[in-house]
Write a protein that holds these residues in place. Structure first.
Motif, PDB file in Angstrom:
ATOM      1  N   SER A 210      47.088  19.258  53.298  1.00 25.29           N
ATOM      2  CA  SER A 210      48.118  18.804  54.308  1.00 25.29           C
ATOM      3  C   SER A 210      48.009  16.992  54.132  1.00 25.29           C
ATOM      4  CB  SER A 210      47.809  19.028  55.727  1.00 25.29           C
ATOM      5  OG  SER A 210      46.719  18.322  56.154  1.00 25.29           O
ATOM      6  N   SER A 211      49.307  16.377  54.462  1.00 24.99           N
ATOM      7  CA  SER A 211      49.156  14.890  54.293  1.00 24.99           C
ATOM      8  C   SER A 211      48.167  14.235  55.317  1.00 24.99           C
ATOM      9  CB  SER A 211      50.568  14.431  54.233  1.00 24.99           C
ATOM     10  OG  SER A 211      51.357  15.043  55.111  1.00 24.99           O
TER      11      SER A 211
ATOM     12  N   TYR B  91      44.993  13.870  53.399  1.00 26.95           N
ATOM     13  CA  TYR B  91      45.078  12.960  52.678  1.00 26.95           C
ATOM     14  C   TYR B  91      44.732  11.722  53.210  1.00 26.95           C
ATOM     15  CZ  TYR B  91      46.455   9.571  49.106  1.00 26.95           C
ATOM     16  OH  TYR B  91      46.592   8.464  48.214  1.00 26.95           O
ATOM     17  N   ILE B  92      45.521  11.664  54.300  1.00 32.56           N
ATOM     18  CA  ILE B  92      45.145  10.183  55.258  1.00 32.56           C
ATOM     19  C   ILE B  92      43.649  10.134  55.760  1.00 32.56           C
ATOM     20  CG2 ILE B  92      46.028   8.945  57.485  1.00 32.56           C
ATOM     21  CD1 ILE B  92      48.898  10.012  56.849  1.00 32.56           C
TER      22      ILE B  92
ATOM     23  N   ALA C 157      41.477   9.737  51.693  1.00 34.97           N
ATOM     24  CA  ALA C 157      41.607   8.753  50.716  1.00 34.97           C
ATOM     25  C   ALA C 157      41.143   7.271  51.232  1.00 34.97           C
ATOM     26  CB  ALA C 157      43.117   8.663  50.190  1.00 34.97           C
ATOM     27  N   PRO C 158      41.861   6.930  52.289  1.00 36.54           N
ATOM     28  CA  PRO C 158      41.219   5.442  52.816  1.00 36.54           C
ATOM     29  C   PRO C 158      40.012   5.434  53.120  1.00 36.54           C
ATOM     30  CG  PRO C 158      43.337   6.232  53.854  1.00 36.54           C
ATOM     31  CD  PRO C 158      42.757   7.339  53.349  1.00 36.54           C
TER      32      PRO C 158
ATOM     33  N   VAL D 255      37.807   4.698  49.884  1.00 42.04           N
ATOM     34  CA  VAL D 255      38.255   3.218  49.482  1.00 42.04           C
ATOM     35  C   VAL D 255      37.339   2.103  50.184  1.00 42.04           C
ATOM     36  CG1 VAL D 255      39.779   1.584  48.704  1.00 42.04           C
ATOM     37  CG2 VAL D 255      40.068   3.999  48.289  1.00 42.04           C
TER      38      VAL D 255
ATOM     39  N   PHE E 220      37.905  12.605  45.647  1.00 40.25           N
ATOM     40  CA  PHE E 220      39.102  11.592  45.592  1.00 40.25           C
ATOM     41  C   PHE E 220      40.124  11.643  44.542  1.00 40.25           C
ATOM     42  CE2 PHE E 220      40.538   7.013  44.877  1.00 40.25           C
ATOM     43  CZ  PHE E 220      41.134   6.961  46.145  1.00 40.25           C
TER      44      PHE E 220
ATOM     45  N   HIS F 207      44.030  13.332  44.974  1.00 46.94           N
ATOM     46  CA  HIS F 207      45.169  12.786  44.252  1.00 46.94           C
ATOM     47  C   HIS F 207      46.286  13.854  43.289  1.00 46.94           C
ATOM     48  CE1 HIS F 207      43.669   8.982  45.807  1.00 46.94           C
ATOM     49  NE2 HIS F 207      45.068   8.357  45.695  1.00 46.94           N
TER      50      HIS F 207
ATOM     51  N   TYR G 180      53.536  16.969  46.083  1.00 45.95           N
ATOM     52  CA  TYR G 180      54.727  16.328  46.268  1.00 45.95           C
ATOM     53  C   TYR G 180      55.875  16.699  45.298  1.00 45.95           C
ATOM     54  CZ  TYR G 180      57.755  12.385  45.666  1.00 45.95           C
ATOM     55  OH  TYR G 180      58.933  11.719  45.685  1.00 45.95           O
ATOM     56  N   ILE G 181      55.612  17.129  44.071  1.00 45.62           N
ATOM     57  CA  ILE G 181      56.623  17.496  43.097  1.00 45.62           C
ATOM     58  C   ILE G 181      56.980  18.867  43.519  1.00 45.62           C
ATOM     59  CG2 ILE G 181      56.731  18.477  40.826  1.00 45.62           C
ATOM     60  CD1 ILE G 181      56.443  15.500  40.927  1.00 45.62           C
TER      61      ILE G 181
END
Lengths: 792, 117
Positions: free
Chosen positions: A243-244, A247-248, A251-252, A255, A284, A288, A295-296
């Protein structure tokens, strides 16, 4: 609060009822948390009450010394601190090789208190840092479990963690070690990760990276986090739960976390260079790719998406293979495959015993025994499977990324605790969380069915109401504390919007659920009895924890006590010896001892040591081991070349103190022999047996450690009976030629010897005692023995 | 022969549908996309430079690349959150998302300034 959008009057009144209950429940859980914090703090004070307010063990003394330096000289001096009072003549860069989290925390607390005009000594602050942080840790557990399962489970888990013996063993007052704050940081990082996963806001993601930074500062165990979270992300992706929010959450963190970890000097570029961190980078990249695919998929029609997949898969596979091949080649090119020795010994439990005896020699790096599981997590060991089942059951419902995380956490930590007894500490929070879930779920079922049985006779709407309230108040089991089932069914105000949605979703099916629940409800008697049994189980756990805190884990190990028929005996020999060194030797004298006592000697006696508990230089330790296992003259030469003035040995034979140097001696031989092959372990063993009686080998009876331990021992009782080995010693009457006894403590536990100065050269006498003079004259003639002595 | 032509056709159709689908995205999301693309482009330039010249001040290289990657990642997060079509973040106002974005960027760049050396 649950905003009533439904129209039926019955539900309306129910909700107004619930708002009142929410407020009351919020206040109640706040007070329960406060009490849990107080309990977590106070159960750890046994060591102060029974002994005194001192720093315990070995490593805490080093941390204490660093904190003292920090408090005295400030933060900039601390980062640049080169310590020349240890690892003589090499020294050690403290600022760059220490995890600074603990010392900075305690230093900040001390500074804060002092600027508020509360004049506490640094030592007091250090002693009480661990209990304070264990209170924080139990609150963090509450937050984490609340995110996973609900308030009731959270409170239960927090109460369990506050007194889990495994954690107590590392955080009693005075145990001023990295783990004391690291466990809090660990749980809090996990909480923020779950929180980010549940809410999907960047704010929590930022907080999560900062908590991760604190963890990196505090303990080398941060690699557990940076491998567990990618594993969980991968699990979510593989099970199709991307789910997004995921990702949130991830991913942050990678980094920011990598950058923040690289800021800590002891980690530095390792944060991007070693294999411990590669898993996170790999995931990571994967996340992505997956995010892009999703997304696509979202913007294309299904038919077009199929076309895109067939096109991309062929190209993508080739690229992936190439990237992975390059990565593997990079990793394989480094000798240890990029893993540090400690991590390798975790992945391959036999690694340390094969290659790094210095890691294997530490008792807390051994695999645990079954009784130690029972000792350290007690009834939780039985509750954990139940908790996993409850969490897994929740896995099949929506919104369960959090529970899958907990299951993954406990699975990995069980493995790690099986490798190293010290990592039982990582298992403890996971066990508490799952057991908390299990216990609260059990209480929920039992109280729910009691309630159902009591209200079962009344009308249908009331049944509905009871059902909704018991289903919304899922797992409200502060019953452990209050033991009042009626009060436990309170709704908590801190419902998340998602949960609200779920409740709304459940509402239409409440009728059906009520029917189902009626079948699930247990008979009144059996649920009452089960409740009593559960309370009994909890009580057993509490009794065990208090016993463990009071008896097993509170001994500071520098002050020993023993109970005998004529009362309590206190053995304060260690501090006696260190005080003697402090007052009777020159400031710059060097003291040699086995590395266990290095930190204590620098901190308490303020004298320079050759090796200490930071075992960074194996050769140096092996040199000391060689000296201890050599005959007197060779040992004298090694020590003299290291500029040593005093040699300190710990001897327990008179009072029966088992962890003395004679018992550690085989490790000295092994570590010494690993670097200097003329020391051979079989020379010290008679038929594979380690013995010090008359059957012992001559090498054993003539080595320095034997002589320093048993010198004049026969004068104590006339027989020389060693009370640790339960035997009479082999060689009773001997004299020391190159050492002289300087000080022996009251119970003979610490013995300090002084190296005799080299003899003056006597003209004309060289012929007669050539061997003797060749060893005792000064350096030019010593070149003959160079092979045995690396420090020339 | 027929197979390759059909693949080509498919690719063309795919390209067209991708373009038309992307044209429908709101302007503010397009701006964020541009920003992300720019950040990734900058990171790539730095990597190429590193490959040619060498990575000697490694912390400078690391902070440069990671600042670009971090900016891109945070922008992607912002894009996910302000996307109207994303049902998961219906109750998250775009102002809050932007405030979080700014905070996270502040932390990121504070760390990078510290690490630059």
């Amino acid at each position: 609060m649950a905003a009533p959008e439904t129209s039926t009057a019955a539900v309306q009144t129910l909700y107004t009822n619930n708002t009142l209950r929410n407020a009351f429940g919020g206040v109640l859980s706040f007070f329960i948390l406060l009490l849990i914090g107080v309990m977590a703090f106070s159960i750890r004070l046994f060591s102060v009450i029974k002994y005194e307010s001192v720093i315990h063990e070995f490593d805490p003394y080093f941390n204490y010394r660093v904190t003292q330096f920090l408090a005295k000289n400030g933060i900039y001096e601390f980062w640049n601190w080169f310590d020349d009072r240890t690892w003589y003549p090499l020294g050690r860069v403290i600022g760059g090789t220490v995890y600074p989290g603990l010392t900075l925390t305690a230093g900040t607390i001390w500074w804060l208190l002092n600027s508020l005009n509360i004049p506490l000594s640094v030592e007091t602050v250090c002693v009480f840092t661990a209990p304070i942080f264990s209170a924080f840790a139990s609150w963090a557990t509450y937050l984490l479990t609340k995110e996973v399962k609900g308030t009731g489970a959270g409170l239960t888990a927090a109460a369990l963690l506050a007194m889990v013996p495994s954690y107590i063993s590392r955080s009693v007052a005075g145990s001023y070690d990295n783990e004391a704050v690291a466990i809090f940081a660990l749980i809090f990082t996990f909480y923020l990760y779950i929180k980010t996963l549940n809410t999907g806001t960047l704010f929590y993601a930022t907080l999560n990276s900062i908590a991760y930074f604190y963890m990196v500062c505090s303990w080398g165990g941060y690699t557990f986090i940076i491998n567990l979270i990618p594993m969980h992300v991968l699990l979510c992706i593989v099970t199709g739960r991307f789910s997004s929010r995921l990702y949130i959450a991830y991913a942050p963190l990678v980094v920011l976390g990598t950058l923040l970890a690289a800021l800590v000097p002891v980690v530095g570029f390792n944060a991007v260079m070693t294999s411990e961190h590669f898993a996170s980078f790999l995931v990571f990249i994967i996340i992505h790719v997956v995010a892009f695919v999703y997304y696509i998929k979202g913007i294309l029609s299904p038919k077009m998406f199929k076309v895109a997949v067939t096109l991309v898969v062929s190209v993508g596979l080739a690229v992936c293979c190439a990237v992975i091949a390059v990565l593997i080649a990079l990793v394989a090119s480094s000798p240890t495959k990029g893993w540090s020795g400690r991590s390798l010994s975790l992945l391959d439990p036999t690694y340390a015993s094969k290659y790094i005896p210095i890691i294997a020699s530490v008792s807390e790096h051994q695999p645990p025994t079954w009784p130690s599981y029972f000792m350290d997590i007690n009834v939780l060991a039985f509750l954990v499977p139940a908790g996993i089942i409850v969490s897994l059951k929740a896995c099949f419902l929506p919104l369960s990324d959090a529970s899958s995380f907990v299951v993954l956490y406990i699975a990995t930590s069980v493995y790690f605790s099986g490798v190293m007894v010290r990592l039982m500490l990582v298992l403890a929070p996971a066990a508490c969380i799952t057991s908390g879930i299990a216990l609260s779920q059990a209480f929920d079922v039992f109280t729910g069915s009691i309630k159902f049985q009591l209200t079962g006779a009344s009308s249908n709407t009331e049944v509905d109401a009871a059902e909704t309230s018991s289903s919304t108040a899922e797992s409200q089991t502060d019953a452990v504390k209050t033991e009042k089932p009626e009060e436990t069914a309170k709704n908590r105000p801190s419902r998340k919007s998602k949960k609200k949605e779920r409740e709304h979703g459940e509402k239409p099916s409440t009728k059906a659920k009520a029917e189902k629940k009626r079948l699930l409800a247990l008979p009144l008697e059996s649920s009452v009895i089960s409740l009593l049994l559960l309370v009994l189980l909890g009580a057993f756990y509490v009794v065990h924890c208090v016993w463990a805190a009071a008896e097993a884990y509170s001994a500071p190990s520098i002050v020993l006590t023993s109970h005998s028929h004529d009362g309590l005996h206190v053995f304060d020999d260690f501090r006696e010896a260190y005080a003697w060194l402090r007052h009777n030797t020159d400031v710059d004298d060097k003291v040699a001892s086995w590395w266990d006592y290095g930190y204590q000697t620098t901190a308490m006696a303020n004298r320079t040591v050759i090796v200490d508990n930071n075992t960074w230089n194996n050769t140096h330790i092996a040199t000391v081991g060689t000296a201890m296992s050599s005959p007197e003259r060779a040992a004298w030469e090694i020590f003299h070349s290291l500029d040593v003035k005093y040699v300190l040995v710990v001897f327990g034979g008179l009072v029966g103190y088992p962890s003395d140097d004679i018992n550690k001696f085989l490790w000295m031989v092994r570590i010494g022999g690993g670097v200097f092959p003329h020391i051979k372990e079989p020379d010290y063993l008679r038929d594979g047996q380690y013995r010090i009686d008359s059957q012992a080998t001559p090498t054993m009876l003539n080595c320095l450690m034997y002589k320093l331990s048993y010198y004049r021992f026969v004068e104590t009782d006339g027989k020389g009976f060693d009370r640790v080995r339960q035997t009479e010693i082999g060689k009773k009457y001997f004299k020391l030629t190159h050492f002289e006894e300087a000080f022996t403590t009251h119970h003979w536990m610490v013995r300090i010897y002084k190296l005799k100065p080299p003899k003056n050269r006597i003209r004309g006498k060289t012929k007669k005692s050539k061997s003797k003079t060749s060893s005792t004259t000064s350096s030019p003639k010593r070149s003959g023995t160079k092979k045995k002595n690396p420090w020339q | 022969m027929g197979r390759t032509s059909s693949t080509k056709e498919d690719a063309g159709a795919l390209f067209h549908s991708l373009r038309s689908a992307y044209a429908a995205t709101p302007v503010n999301l397009k701006i964020i996309d541009l920003y992300v693309g720019f950040a990734i482009f900058t990171a790539l330039i730095q990597v190429v430079y590193m490959a040619m010249v060498g990575s000697f001040p490694f912390n400078s290289f690391l902070s440069g690349v990671l600042s670009c990657v971090g900016t891109a990642v945070l922008a992607v997060c912002l894009r996910i959150q302000v996307n109207k079509e994303n049902k998961e973040f219906k109750d998250l106002p775009p102002e809050r998302a932007f405030a979080d974005f700014v905070l996270c960027n502040l932390v990121l760049h504070l760390v990078i300034m510290n690490f630059l050396g």
